[in-house]
Design a protein around this motif. Structure first.
Motif, mmCIF file in Angstrom:
data_model
loop_
_atom_site.group_PDB
_atom_site.id
_atom_site.type_symbol
_atom_site.label_atom_id
_atom_site.label_comp_id
_atom_site.label_asym_id
_atom_site.label_seq_id
_atom_site.Cartn_x
_atom_site.Cartn_y
_atom_site.Cartn_z
ATOM 1 N N PHE A 420 0.856 -1.190 0.000
ATOM 2 C CA PHE A 420 0.000 0.000 0.000
ATOM 3 C C PHE A 420 0.885 1.229 0.000
ATOM 4 O O PHE A 420 1.739 1.409 0.881
ATOM 5 C CB PHE A 420 -0.918 0.022 1.219
ATOM 6 N N VAL A 421 0.681 2.103 -0.997
ATOM 7 C CA VAL A 421 1.463 3.329 -1.151
ATOM 8 C C VAL A 421 0.534 4.540 -0.989
ATOM 9 O O VAL A 421 -0.309 4.794 -1.847
ATOM 10 C CB VAL A 421 2.153 3.382 -2.529
ATOM 11 N N PRO A 422 0.675 5.291 0.112
ATOM 12 C CA PRO A 422 -0.158 6.481 0.296
ATOM 13 C C PRO A 422 0.414 7.686 -0.448
ATOM 14 O O PRO A 422 1.631 7.880 -0.495
ATOM 15 C CB PRO A 422 -0.120 6.707 1.808
ATOM 16 N N LEU A 423 -0.482 8.481 -1.022
ATOM 17 C CA LEU A 423 -0.096 9.696 -1.721
ATOM 18 C C LEU A 423 -0.789 10.902 -1.101
ATOM 19 O O LEU A 423 -1.883 10.794 -0.550
ATOM 20 C CB LEU A 423 -0.470 9.604 -3.208
ATOM 21 N N GLU A 424 -0.165 12.052 -1.230
ATOM 22 C CA GLU A 424 -0.678 13.331 -0.733
ATOM 23 C C GLU A 424 -0.626 13.405 0.792
ATOM 24 O O GLU A 424 0.416 13.603 1.351
ATOM 25 C CB GLU A 424 -2.093 13.612 -1.273
ATOM 26 N N GLN A 425 -1.743 13.201 1.488
ATOM 27 C CA GLN A 425 -1.787 13.368 2.936
ATOM 28 C C GLN A 425 -1.527 12.044 3.664
ATOM 29 O O GLN A 425 -1.410 10.989 3.051
ATOM 30 C CB GLN A 425 -3.139 13.963 3.356
ATOM 31 N N PRO A 449 9.553 9.209 -7.437
ATOM 32 C CA PRO A 449 9.727 8.117 -8.396
ATOM 33 C C PRO A 449 11.054 7.374 -8.282
ATOM 34 O O PRO A 449 11.146 6.215 -8.687
ATOM 35 C CB PRO A 449 9.614 8.828 -9.754
ATOM 36 N N SER A 450 12.050 8.013 -7.710
ATOM 37 C CA SER A 450 13.358 7.340 -7.590
ATOM 38 C C SER A 450 13.304 6.156 -6.624
ATOM 39 O O SER A 450 14.211 5.321 -6.617
ATOM 40 C CB SER A 450 14.425 8.340 -7.123
ATOM 41 N N GLN A 451 12.246 6.064 -5.823
ATOM 42 C CA GLN A 451 12.127 4.989 -4.834
ATOM 43 C C GLN A 451 11.171 3.872 -5.274
ATOM 44 O O GLN A 451 10.808 3.024 -4.471
ATOM 45 C CB GLN A 451 11.652 5.570 -3.491
ATOM 46 N N ILE A 452 10.823 3.857 -6.551
ATOM 47 C CA ILE A 452 9.878 2.852 -7.056
ATOM 48 C C ILE A 452 10.417 1.429 -6.869
ATOM 49 O O ILE A 452 9.657 0.473 -6.731
ATOM 50 C CB ILE A 452 9.572 3.118 -8.555
ATOM 51 N N ASN A 453 11.740 1.301 -6.836
ATOM 52 C CA ASN A 453 12.318 -0.045 -6.669
ATOM 53 C C ASN A 453 11.919 -0.690 -5.335
ATOM 54 O O ASN A 453 12.064 -1.902 -5.147
ATOM 55 C CB ASN A 453 13.841 0.013 -6.806
ATOM 56 N N LEU A 454 11.396 0.088 -4.399
ATOM 57 C CA LEU A 454 10.910 -0.469 -3.135
ATOM 58 C C LEU A 454 9.726 -1.415 -3.351
ATOM 59 O O LEU A 454 9.395 -2.222 -2.473
ATOM 60 C CB LEU A 454 10.478 0.656 -2.182
ATOM 61 N N SER A 479 -0.683 16.357 -6.743
ATOM 62 C CA SER A 479 0.583 17.037 -6.982
ATOM 63 C C SER A 479 1.328 16.389 -8.143
ATOM 64 O O SER A 479 1.080 15.228 -8.507
ATOM 65 C CB SER A 479 1.456 16.967 -5.731
ATOM 66 N N ALA A 480 2.269 17.132 -8.697
ATOM 67 C CA ALA A 480 3.089 16.596 -9.793
ATOM 68 C C ALA A 480 3.861 15.375 -9.326
ATOM 69 O O ALA A 480 4.062 14.415 -10.086
ATOM 70 C CB ALA A 480 4.043 17.681 -10.294
ATOM 71 N N ASN A 481 4.289 15.371 -8.064
ATOM 72 C CA ASN A 481 5.046 14.235 -7.542
ATOM 73 C C ASN A 481 4.181 12.977 -7.474
ATOM 74 O O ASN A 481 4.626 11.876 -7.843
ATOM 75 C CB ASN A 481 5.595 14.568 -6.153
ATOM 76 N N SER A 482 2.943 13.116 -7.025
ATOM 77 C CA SER A 482 2.033 11.966 -6.961
ATOM 78 C C SER A 482 1.769 11.411 -8.355
ATOM 79 O O SER A 482 1.745 10.190 -8.561
ATOM 80 C CB SER A 482 0.715 12.368 -6.298
ATOM 81 N N LYS A 483 1.572 12.305 -9.301
ATOM 82 C CA LYS A 483 1.335 11.861 -10.686
ATOM 83 C C LYS A 483 2.557 11.119 -11.220
ATOM 84 O O LYS A 483 2.410 10.091 -11.915
ATOM 85 C CB LYS A 483 1.023 13.067 -11.571
ATOM 86 N N ALA A 484 3.723 11.609 -10.897
ATOM 87 C CA ALA A 484 4.951 10.963 -11.374
ATOM 88 C C ALA A 484 5.106 9.574 -10.758
ATOM 89 O O ALA A 484 5.531 8.624 -11.441
ATOM 90 C CB ALA A 484 6.157 11.836 -11.041
ATOM 91 N N ILE A 485 4.770 9.432 -9.489
ATOM 92 C CA ILE A 485 4.846 8.125 -8.830
ATOM 93 C C ILE A 485 3.886 7.140 -9.486
ATOM 94 O O ILE A 485 4.249 5.981 -9.764
ATOM 95 C CB ILE A 485 4.534 8.262 -7.324
ATOM 96 N N SER A 487 2.762 7.162 -12.530
ATOM 97 C CA SER A 487 3.267 6.812 -13.867
ATOM 98 C C SER A 487 4.462 5.868 -13.800
ATOM 99 O O SER A 487 4.700 5.082 -14.724
ATOM 100 C CB SER A 487 3.665 8.086 -14.631
ATOM 101 N N ALA A 488 5.222 5.932 -12.709
ATOM 102 C CA ALA A 488 6.438 5.129 -12.577
ATOM 103 C C ALA A 488 6.208 3.766 -11.929
ATOM 104 O O ALA A 488 7.153 2.967 -11.818
ATOM 105 C CB ALA A 488 7.477 5.909 -11.770
ATOM 106 N N LEU A 489 4.992 3.466 -11.502
ATOM 107 C CA LEU A 489 4.734 2.174 -10.858
ATOM 108 C C LEU A 489 5.156 1.033 -11.781
ATOM 109 O O LEU A 489 4.963 1.115 -12.999
ATOM 110 C CB LEU A 489 3.246 2.040 -10.506
ATOM 111 N N PRO A 490 5.728 -0.046 -11.245
ATOM 112 C CA PRO A 490 6.246 -1.144 -12.075
ATOM 113 C C PRO A 490 5.185 -1.710 -13.026
ATOM 114 O O PRO A 490 4.054 -1.972 -12.617
ATOM 115 C CB PRO A 490 6.668 -2.194 -11.037
ATOM 116 N N LYS A 491 5.585 -1.892 -14.273
ATOM 117 C CA LYS A 491 4.644 -2.343 -15.302
ATOM 118 C C LYS A 491 4.163 -3.769 -15.057
ATOM 119 O O LYS A 491 3.069 -4.140 -15.486
ATOM 120 C CB LYS A 491 5.317 -2.273 -16.690
ATOM 121 N N ASP A 492 4.969 -4.570 -14.377
ATOM 122 C CA ASP A 492 4.628 -5.990 -14.223
ATOM 123 C C ASP A 492 3.788 -6.274 -12.976
ATOM 124 O O ASP A 492 3.593 -7.430 -12.606
ATOM 125 C CB ASP A 492 5.906 -6.830 -14.188
#
Length: 584
Positions: A420-425, A449-454, A479-485, A487-492
């Motif tokens: 579970f990945v929380p975004l914003e608040q 997004p740099s931490q997507i490997n987690l 936020s732009a950061n939430s949107k980027a995260i 988009s970067a979620l693992p495709k598989d």
């Protein structure tokens, strides 16, 4: 002779205007009319004009304010009060006091679109209109109106200035937004009528607002005079349509907004609230509305910046309004109206029309036999188990699935590794707790997004976007950061998003990297619990989008997912286990 003449005039009007309302939404019976006539005939001219005014009363101000209200009641003979912030017990005490000294009972109003929580502290809110707009079952909307009516009766309120039947077609609208049932006029009308009928079952007056429609603007009439750019054809097709249907269904009042509406009033310096063309000629004439016409608050800058207190009240009455709401200078407003009557510029017949409407409203709400209110246990009554259970059920039924590739929802395999990945608040505890009731869901904080490997070791990633639910006007954009995260979620991985804010939060959100998306409309504990249950198949998802979002997400869309017989969590009253069930 005078009555005969008035009857002939009414017959002529109805003949000229076949669309006129063929019934009086304020009529009850002949006993009511007798009471109205007796009260009207007992009043002086000053007292009759005083009935037009509703002023603001506060429960969190000092004795000076209280004495000011007492003077307005005793000296200016005002017709009613609109209670603002914010103490229930004090409001009951003041209502008893104010009613006891008024010659004619006071009509007490409130802005209670989502219940008395809109004005009173320590009262739980009902869901906002946008959430109600997502429901397939309008019986739930009726029940909201009914329970708000019960709340109103408990504290001596007869008039709820709701519902808002604005058709919100502009996502950037700063003042309507979540207060709207949606972008489809039919949906808005159906919900508005259900809400109105619920309140009417408790003898509480409703007011369809904000005529002729505040949904297509990006301006706030509290600050400026917003422009409504639609031509008359579009205005009637989209924005006025719900008002027409509510008039046909018997709405007792229509509130007029402070708007610049060139399609109906060519003078840009004449707000709709002060426009005779819009109120007398169109609303009362062309649409044939026979109930109470009330202004939006006359202290709002959309009109207050244009005309001085007193002058704005006079102009509003001349335009055709029956009630002048939130007057800033009752004494001066009365003087100007009385002077115009004495000069013959305003007829006494016109005054009689408005005052008798107000008196009829007072009678049908029980003010002919007002009984003092008891503040004991008021918060238990306002926050009844029935109210809380209804709110829980609404968030369950409103949950809307807008994407569900390969039947990702509901999750069937609970032995997968789920993150579970929380975004914003950070107010996500209720959501996570209920996710963990079905599977070993692990909290993973991804800051950028740099931490997507987690997330590499997980099979399923559930994300939640939690935005402020503090007020109905809070921003809905991620936020732009939430949107980027996202988009970067693992495709598989299987990727799920639950959105805890307005559906407009999806407007510029790229959903292509997501397998499933649920919309919860608000960020509340009930919404979070409902989302978790839909994700794991404890309850169905039934909601539909109440508004157009973008080219791919349209009003009415909503994917139904069915429960898979997993244990659900709801209020006891929703499954027949409330206290009342055991007291029978």
């Amino acid at each position: 002779m005078k009555r005969l003449l008035k009857g002939i005039i009414l017959t002529i009007i109805l003949t000229i205007n076949p669309k006129a309302q063929t019934f009086d939404p304020l009529y009850k019976d002949s006993i009511q009319l007798k009471w109205v006539d007796e009260k009207y005939n007992s009043m002086t001219l000053e007292e009759k004009v005083g009935q037009l005014f509703i002023v603001a009363a506060y429960t969190n101000k000092d004795s000076i304010h209280e004495n000011d209200i007492l003077k307005l009641i005793q000296q200016e003979k005002i017709g009613g009060l609109i209670f603002m912030q914010d103490q229930a017990v004090k409001q009951i005490e003041l209502t008893n006091k104010f009613q006891s000294i008024s010659k004619i009972p006071l009509l007490i109003g409130v802005d209670g679109e989502w219940g008395l929580a809109m004005r009173l502290k320590n009262v739980e809110r009902f869901p906002w209109n946008m959430t109600l707009g997502a429901l397939r079952d309008n019986e739930l909307v009726y029940r909201v109106g009914k329970q708000i009516g019960i709340q109103a009766n408990r504290v001596g309120i007869q008039f709820n200035f709701a519902p808002s039947v604005d058709v919100n077609v502009n996502p950037n609208n700063p003042i309507i937004g979540n207060r709207s049932f949606g972008s489809n006029p039919d949906r808005v009308a159906e919900k508005g009528i259900a809400y109105m009928n619920g309140m009417k079952s408790q003898n509480v007056l409703s007011s369809a607002k904000h005529f002729p429609g505040h949904g297509n603007t990006d301006q706030d009439s509290h600050k400026v005079l917003p422009l409504i750019p639609d031509n008359k054809q579009d205005l009637e097709k989209y924005h006025i349509a719900p008002f027409k249907k509510m008039i046909a269904a018997g709405v007792q009042s229509v509130m007029v907004a402070h708007l610049n509406v060139p399609a109906l009033e060519p003078d840009p310096k004449t707000p709709s609230t002060l426009s005779k063309k819009i109120i007398t000629d169109y609303l009362k004439g062309e649409l044939g509305f026979r109930g109470i016409v009330i202004t939006d608050a006359l202290n709002m800058d959309g009109v207050a910046k244009m005309f001085a207190p007193g002058e704005v009240d006079y102009r509003a009455f001349v335009a055709g309004n029956d009630i002048l709401l939130f007057s800033q200078n009752v004494k001066l407003g009365k003087q100007k109206i009385i002077e115009a009557i004495n000069k013959g510029e305003i007829s006494e017949v016109r005054l009689e029309e408005s005052v008798k409407k107000i008196l009829k409203a007072k009678y049908i709400t029980g003010l002919n036999d007002f009984k003092p209110l008891n503040p004991t246990n008021v918060f238990d009554d306002l926050n009844s188990p029935e109210n809380l259970a209804l709110t829980t059920k609404i968030f369950e039924k409103a949950t809307t699935v807008v994407k569900n590739n390969d039947k990702t929802l509901p999750i069937k395999k609970v032995n997968q590794k789920i993150a579970f990945v929380p975004l914003e608040q950070t107010d996500y505890d209720q959501f996570l707790t209920h996710l963990q009731k079905y599977a070993n869901v692990e909290l993973v904080n991804v800051k950028d997004p740099s931490q997507i490997n987690l997330l590499n070791e997980y099979d399923v990633v559930i994300t939640g976007a939690f935005l402020s639910n503090e007020t109905v006007y809070k921003p809905y954009k991620l936020s732009a950061n939430s949107k980027a995260i996202l988009s970067a979620l693992p495709k598989d991985k299987k990727k799920i998003l639950s959105l805890f804010t307005s559906p407009y939060g999806l407007k510029d959100l790229d959903l292509s990297n997501l397998d499933a998306v649920t919309v919860q409309y608000q960020n509340t504990k009930d919404a979070q619990t409902a989302a978790a249950q839909v994700i794991f198949g404890a309850i169905d998802s039934e909601g539909t989008l109440p508004v157009d979002i973008n080219a791919n997400l349209k009003e009415g869309q909503g994917i139904v997912t069915k429960h898979i017989k997993r244990l659900g969590f709801t209020a006891p009253e929703n499954v027949g286990l409330g206290k009342k069930n055991f007291q029978k």
